[in-house]
Enzyme design. Structure first.
Site, PDB file in Angstrom:
ATOM      1  CG  HIS A 240      81.850  96.438   3.443  1.00 43.21           C
ATOM      2  ND1 HIS A 240      81.448  95.587   4.435  1.00 43.21           N
ATOM      3  CD2 HIS A 240      82.169  95.658   2.380  1.00 43.21           C
ATOM      4  CE1 HIS A 240      81.524  94.341   3.982  1.00 43.21           C
ATOM      5  NE2 HIS A 240      81.967  94.362   2.743  1.00 43.21           N
ATOM      6  CE1 TYR A 274      81.207  90.787   2.675  1.00 40.10           C
ATOM      7  CE2 TYR A 274      82.398  89.915   0.802  1.00 40.10           C
ATOM      8  CZ  TYR A 274      81.961  90.998   1.540  1.00 40.10           C
ATOM      9  OH  TYR A 274      82.299  92.287   1.165  1.00 40.10           O
ATOM     10  CG  ASP A 563      44.158  98.483  -3.609  1.00 41.42           C
ATOM     11  OD1 ASP A 563      45.204  99.041  -3.235  1.00 41.42           O
ATOM     12  OD2 ASP A 563      43.554  97.654  -2.919  1.00 41.42           O
TER      13      ASP A 563
HETATM   14  C1  LIG Z   1      84.403  96.728  -0.537  1.00 41.59           C
HETATM   15  C2  LIG Z   1      83.165  96.553  -1.322  1.00 41.59           C
HETATM   16  C3  LIG Z   1      82.563  95.316  -1.361  1.00 41.59           C
HETATM   17  C4  LIG Z   1      81.406  95.130  -2.106  1.00 41.59           C
HETATM   18  N1  LIG Z   1      80.919  93.878  -2.233  1.00 41.59           N
HETATM   19  C5  LIG Z   1      79.902  93.668  -3.092  1.00 41.59           C
HETATM   20  C6  LIG Z   1      79.506  92.347  -3.400  1.00 41.59           C
HETATM   21  O1  LIG Z   1      80.122  91.397  -2.942  1.00 41.59           O
HETATM   22  N2  LIG Z   1      78.417  92.161  -4.184  1.00 41.59           N
HETATM   23  C7  LIG Z   1      77.757  93.227  -4.721  1.00 41.59           C
HETATM   24  O2  LIG Z   1      76.795  93.001  -5.428  1.00 41.59           O
HETATM   25  N3  LIG Z   1      78.139  94.474  -4.475  1.00 41.59           N
HETATM   26  C8  LIG Z   1      79.181  94.719  -3.682  1.00 41.59           C
HETATM   27  N4  LIG Z   1      79.595  95.996  -3.417  1.00 41.59           N
HETATM   28  C9  LIG Z   1      78.730  97.108  -3.857  1.00 41.59           C
HETATM   29  C10 LIG Z   1      78.951  97.463  -5.311  1.00 41.59           C
HETATM   30  O3  LIG Z   1      80.304  97.580  -5.568  1.00 41.59           O
HETATM   31  C11 LIG Z   1      78.271  98.755  -5.656  1.00 41.59           C
HETATM   32  O4  LIG Z   1      76.958  98.774  -5.175  1.00 41.59           O
HETATM   33  C12 LIG Z   1      78.236  98.978  -7.161  1.00 41.59           C
HETATM   34  O5  LIG Z   1      79.528  98.810  -7.696  1.00 41.59           O
HETATM   35  C13 LIG Z   1      77.739 100.354  -7.483  1.00 41.59           C
HETATM   36  O6  LIG Z   1      77.851 100.583  -8.852  1.00 41.59           O
HETATM   37  P1  LIG Z   1      77.502 102.011  -9.452  1.00 41.59           P
HETATM   38  O7  LIG Z   1      77.704 101.939 -10.915  1.00 41.59           O
HETATM   39  O8  LIG Z   1      76.180 102.429  -8.967  1.00 41.59           O
HETATM   40  O9  LIG Z   1      78.489 103.014  -8.734  1.00 41.59           O
HETATM   41  P2  LIG Z   1      80.055 103.280  -8.913  1.00 41.59           P
HETATM   42  O10 LIG Z   1      80.783 102.079  -9.285  1.00 41.59           O
HETATM   43  O11 LIG Z   1      80.490 104.005  -7.692  1.00 41.59           O
HETATM   44  O12 LIG Z   1      80.076 104.242 -10.139  1.00 41.59           O
HETATM   45  C14 LIG Z   1      79.617 105.563 -10.078  1.00 41.59           C
HETATM   46  C15 LIG Z   1      80.433 106.341 -11.072  1.00 41.59           C
HETATM   47  O13 LIG Z   1      79.894 107.648 -11.156  1.00 41.59           O
HETATM   48  C16 LIG Z   1      80.962 108.533 -11.401  1.00 41.59           C
HETATM   49  N5  LIG Z   1      80.508 109.859 -11.030  1.00 41.59           N
HETATM   50  C17 LIG Z   1      79.955 110.242  -9.857  1.00 41.59           C
HETATM   51  N6  LIG Z   1      79.644 111.541  -9.887  1.00 41.59           N
HETATM   52  C18 LIG Z   1      79.973 111.997 -11.126  1.00 41.59           C
HETATM   53  C19 LIG Z   1      79.867 113.260 -11.761  1.00 41.59           C
HETATM   54  N7  LIG Z   1      79.348 114.333 -11.134  1.00 41.59           N
HETATM   55  N8  LIG Z   1      80.312 113.362 -13.028  1.00 41.59           N
HETATM   56  C20 LIG Z   1      80.831 112.293 -13.691  1.00 41.59           C
HETATM   57  N9  LIG Z   1      80.966 111.081 -13.125  1.00 41.59           N
HETATM   58  C21 LIG Z   1      80.518 110.925 -11.853  1.00 41.59           C
HETATM   59  C22 LIG Z   1      82.076 107.987 -10.521  1.00 41.59           C
HETATM   60  O14 LIG Z   1      83.343 108.403 -10.941  1.00 41.59           O
HETATM   61  C23 LIG Z   1      81.874 106.489 -10.652  1.00 41.59           C
HETATM   62  O15 LIG Z   1      82.683 105.933 -11.657  1.00 41.59           O
HETATM   63  C24 LIG Z   1      80.782  96.221  -2.736  1.00 41.59           C
HETATM   64  C25 LIG Z   1      81.375  97.468  -2.695  1.00 41.59           C
HETATM   65  C26 LIG Z   1      82.558  97.642  -2.006  1.00 41.59           C
HETATM   66  C27 LIG Z   1      83.192  98.985  -2.018  1.00 41.59           C
END
Ligand SMILES: Cc1cc2nc3c(=O)[nH]c(=O)nc-3n(C[C@H](O)[C@H](O)[C@H](O)COP(=O)(O)OP(=O)(O)OC[C@H]3O[C@@H](n4cnc5c(N)ncnc54)[C@H](O)[C@@H]3O)c2cc1C
Length: 816
Positions: A240, A274, A563
């Protein structure tokens, strides 16, 4: 589900991932007294390299889904007013969604209705007011805007740190640069995880025991599911585009880096972009480009991140995809016109087929949970729900749109995930009608009647992979004989046809065939089946063979999980009509270890016809020697019969409130039986009926639809079975019978400013000549005769609460 009371020690919890979700979970679990929480993240603190390290954090709280909006509100409420040193976590700068086309302007009124129904302050403003709220906006092309003052920004990295530190203060361990490489299970229980350091070198995995393991791995989710859990999870990492302008002369020195922004977040949905201020720059996000799904292998590994320092959640910006967005942003904001683009990236985050998250316990692995595909917007709210679910076995909200098991294994595949998630990306800012059918992966499941339906000009929608007729063009000639042809406005008339009224009329006055094959159904059999069903169902099902019982599945707090219609086929053999795969998963979770009960999905190998209407018996009786008289097969009874020689299970039930049967057939007999019924029905004017007629007929009878009218948040009493406590589901009719609403609209007392409730299901009642809307209301307003108003776009429709059901309250039609 983990029975925590059985543990001799305080449960050990491992969370995989320290993004906004993992951090919020650690905070919420420790807040609920779980002291032994460990979070492993493969990246360094606190910018771990996942999506949360890059999210610009826009939080627009209003969505068509009530629960998702509630979780967004909870996220904002939790983080608002908190800080990390000088850094604020939330700034409620407000959201301004502009419209530059009449269609969008119209839709902003619908979004205002959604916001109002869900309790989010919002108002539609004219271009001048939009210009005042966003000084510098070129309002020349702006027709108006939706202003939601409590929307705002969440600083995601700061939110991660703030919540993680609170968890640490309560005893949690946060372990960076450590990757979870395996999740160990034994005897249906999770045992713990294996971890390796990052970079791994030649380290051997270390085992860490745990009673509960929660995967909050964000965009690594599909890989974790495939490699560590062994199943396909319908979520897809997508690229994105996001980028920044160079400093805007008019902003330089005006906004400090700490203040960051003063004008609201701006959303220009007609161009899927946005933007917001970043001190003296403008940051812009683009959805106006092709979907760019990624395979897990295309995401940099933790070791690569450690070696290169390049965050896995970002790829280089593809300028050709982003350039049109940049051009449009400059058109919209004159202050950007002399300014160059600075830098950008393609950030990566997860999309799912329906835009909902992937939460909940993993079936067959006690103690294993998922909390994935969550945006910053819902992150803290989701963590509260999952923590309540784990600690109290009560998520406290309607979870049927959140649980990842809502997707039927019969449809989930890698292709399904990629196609539908790409569609979700495409549509993120589109004006999507609630009945717009998907155009991806159609025809995956068809009933044996499909060729006949095509011949009859069926207009299909998709339901859990099935092609399901909404109405049949072959019935168009019946519309003229209706007298007054119902008319609808453009919105309520989309994905609708007056033919639905003709099919409903034919069902009430003659006979109709309905294809009910998409109905989810299960066979529950084996020793203990009766005991199991009697325990989980609200009504007594231990009745004679051939009895059919409509009953509720309740959680331990009395919330309605589903249900179901339970038909007793033999001593220990039952057929259940259910509401989807979630019901199967839940029933399986209720089986004791070593239980002899088998739960089998029946939908794939069977076909079901609903034969309903006052002439239904004439049709069926002409094809069978079995007794299908009122006495021979009574209401709410089932019987095995032959139809023109083919075996069928006939259930004397009717969701449309007319005489008739659901006929369960082996799929190989399906087409044959349809053809025989069709031939025999000619003398009685038989028609094929579609989903739109079906829905209108069931509303006239006041039959509830699970997931729309009632959910886990509602007790059976509130849903209309007994006297109510907090709110009641009430039947309203619009004072103008020609007006139609579709659901999710706010309800007001006449002239009132604050919504008092919201509409669940709505449709025209063709037989009763009313426009019907079911709505949750405070008990004092749910009394028949109460005058209310329903907001539909910019209009207020007067409506009146009615005694229900509107059609045939004595049920004489069904018992003919
Ligand atoms: C450019 C961009 C714009 C966005 N804009 C918005 C916005 O405006 N508003 C909004 O609400 N959201 C937005 N999002 C989406 C949002 O950032 C994500 O949905 C959210 O941050 C996800 O959080 P998370 O904790 O699930 O995942 P992440 O932040 O990806 O965290 C997952 C973590 O798991 C760890 N991990 C994975 N596998 C393992 C493993 N096997 N062992 C140990 N650690 C592991 C990773 O290192 C990572 O730190 C945007 C994202 C991007 C990239």
């Amino acid at each position: 589900m983990t029975d925590l009371s059985q543990l001799a020690h305080q449960p050990k919890v491992v969370i995989i991932g320290l993004g906004v979700v993992g951090a919020a979970l650690a905070d919420e679990l420790t807040l609920r007294g779980m002291g032994r929480v460990t979070v492993f993240d493969q990246g360094p603190l606190y910018e771990t390299g996942g999506s949360s390290s890059h999210a610009p954090g826009f939080v627009f709280q209003t969505t068509p889904n009530r629960t998702m909006s509630l979780l967004a509100r909870r996220t904002m409420d939790k983080l608002d007013g908190q800080s990390l040193g000088d850094q604020w976590l939330v700034k409620r700068a407000g959201g301004l969604e502009i419209a530059t086309t009449p269609a969008r302007m119209h839709d902003l009124h619908r979004r205002w209705g959604l916001a109002t129904a869900w309790g989010i302050p919002a108002r539609v403003v004219d271009p001048e007011e939009a210009g005042r709220l966003w000084p510098g906006l070129d309002t020349g092309a702006v027709l108006g805007a939706l202003h939601t003052p409590t929307d705002g920004i969440v600083k995601s990295v700061a939110a991660v740190r703030w919540q993680a530190e609170r968890a640490i203060d309560r005893g949690a361990r946060i372990v960076p640069s450590t990757r979870v490489t395996a999740i160990r299970r034994s005897g249906g229980r999770v045992q713990g995880v294996e971890v390796v350091p990052v970079p791994r070198g030649d380290a051997e995995p270390e085992f860490v025991a745990a009673d509960i393991v929660i995967s909050a791995g964000g965009l690594w989710g599909p890989g974790i599911a495939r490699d560590l859990l062994g199943f396909e999870l319908p979520m897809v990492p997508m690229e994105h585009g996001f980028g920044w302008s160079r400093p805007v002369p008019g902003l330089v020195g005006k906004i400090s880096p700490l203040t960051e922004m003063v004008r609201p977040m701006l959303r220009h949905q007609d161009f899927s972009l946005y933007l917001r201020e970043y001190a003296d720059r403008i940051g812009i996000g683009a959805y106006n480009h092709r979907p760019m799904p990624l395979e897990p292998e295309q995401i940099a590994s933790a070791d690569e991140f450690a070696a290169t320092g390049v965050h896995p959640a970002i790829h280089p910006l593809t300028w050709a995809d982003f350039e049109p967005t940049w051009d449009e942003a400059r058109r919209l904001l004159p202050e950007l016109r002399g300014v160059d683009f600075d830098e950008g990236f393609n950030g990566i985050f997860s999309f799912t087929p329906d835009g909902g998250p992937m939460l909940g316990p993993v079936p067959g692995a006690d103690g294993l949970w998922l909390a994935q595909a969550v945006w910053v917007t819902q992150s803290a709210g989701v963590a509260q729900v999952v923590a309540d679910w784990i600690v109290r076995d009560d998520p406290g909200v309607d979870t049927h749109g959140l649980e990842y098991t809502r997707f039927d294994p019969a449809v989930v595949s890698h292709r399904f995930s990629v196609e539908r998630a790409s569609q979700a990306y495409d549509e993120v800012y589109d004006v999507v009608h609630p009945h717009d059918p998907t155009n991806r992966l159609r025809g995956l499941r068809t009933s044996p009647f499909y060729p006949r339906q095509v011949e009859l000009g069926a207009v299909f929608e998709e339901a859990n992979g099935w092609e399901r007729p909404t109405w049949y063009e072959a019935n168009a000639h019946l519309v003229a004989s209706l007298g007054v042809v119902p008319r609808r406005d453009d919105w309520s008339g989309r994905n609708w046809s007056p033919i639905a009224a003709a099919e409903a009329h034919a069902t009430r006055n003659g006979v109709a065939l309905y294809d009910m094959s998409a109905l989810s159904r299960l066979e529950v059999s084996g020793p203990g089946a009766t005991q199991l069903l009697n325990r989980v169902a609200s009504g007594n099902i231990d009745r004679t063979i051939g009895s059919v019982v409509y009953t509720l599945l309740l959680d331990h707090n009395g919330g309605v999980l589903s249900d179901v219609t339970i038909t007793r086929l033999d001593d220990e053999q039952y057929m259940l009509g259910t509401n989807g795969h979630l019901d199967k998963v839940w029933l399986e979770s209720q089986l004791a270890a070593g239980s002899g009960v088998r739960i089998r999905d029946l939908a794939g190998g069977e076909a079901v016809i609903g034969l309903w209407g006052p002439r239904a018996r004439d049709v069926l009786a002409s094809l069978t020697t079995d007794d299908v008289s009122h006495e021979g097969l009574r209401y709410f009874r089932a019987k095995r019969i032959r139809i023109a020689g083919a075996a069928a299970l006939a259930l004397r039930v009717s969701y449309v409130g007319e005489l008739g049967w659901e006929l369960y057939l082996s799929a190989d007999n399906g087409l044959y039986v349809w053809d025989r019924l069709w031939e025999a029905g000619q003398a009685h004017g038989i028609v094929a009926g579609g989903r739109r007629a079906f829905n209108a007929l069931r509303l006239e009878k006041g039959y509830r639809s699970f997931g729309t009218d009632m959910t886990r948040e509602h007790s059976p009493e509130e849903a209309g079975v007994a006297f109510a406590v907090r709110q009641r589901l009430a039947c309203l009719t619009l004072d103008d019978p020609g007006a139609v609403v579709l659901g999710n609209e706010p309800v007001f007392v006449p002239g009132g400013a604050a919504a008092v409730g919201y509409v669940t299901s709505a449709d025209q009642g063709y037989s009763v000549g009313c426009s019907i809307a079911y709505a949750w209301l405070p008990p004092e307003l749910a009394e028949p005769g109460t005058s209310l108003e329903i907001a539909y776009f910019a209009e207020r429709y007067p409506a009146t609460v009615r005694a229900e059901p509107l059609f045939d309250p004595e049920g004489t039609h069904i018992r003919r």
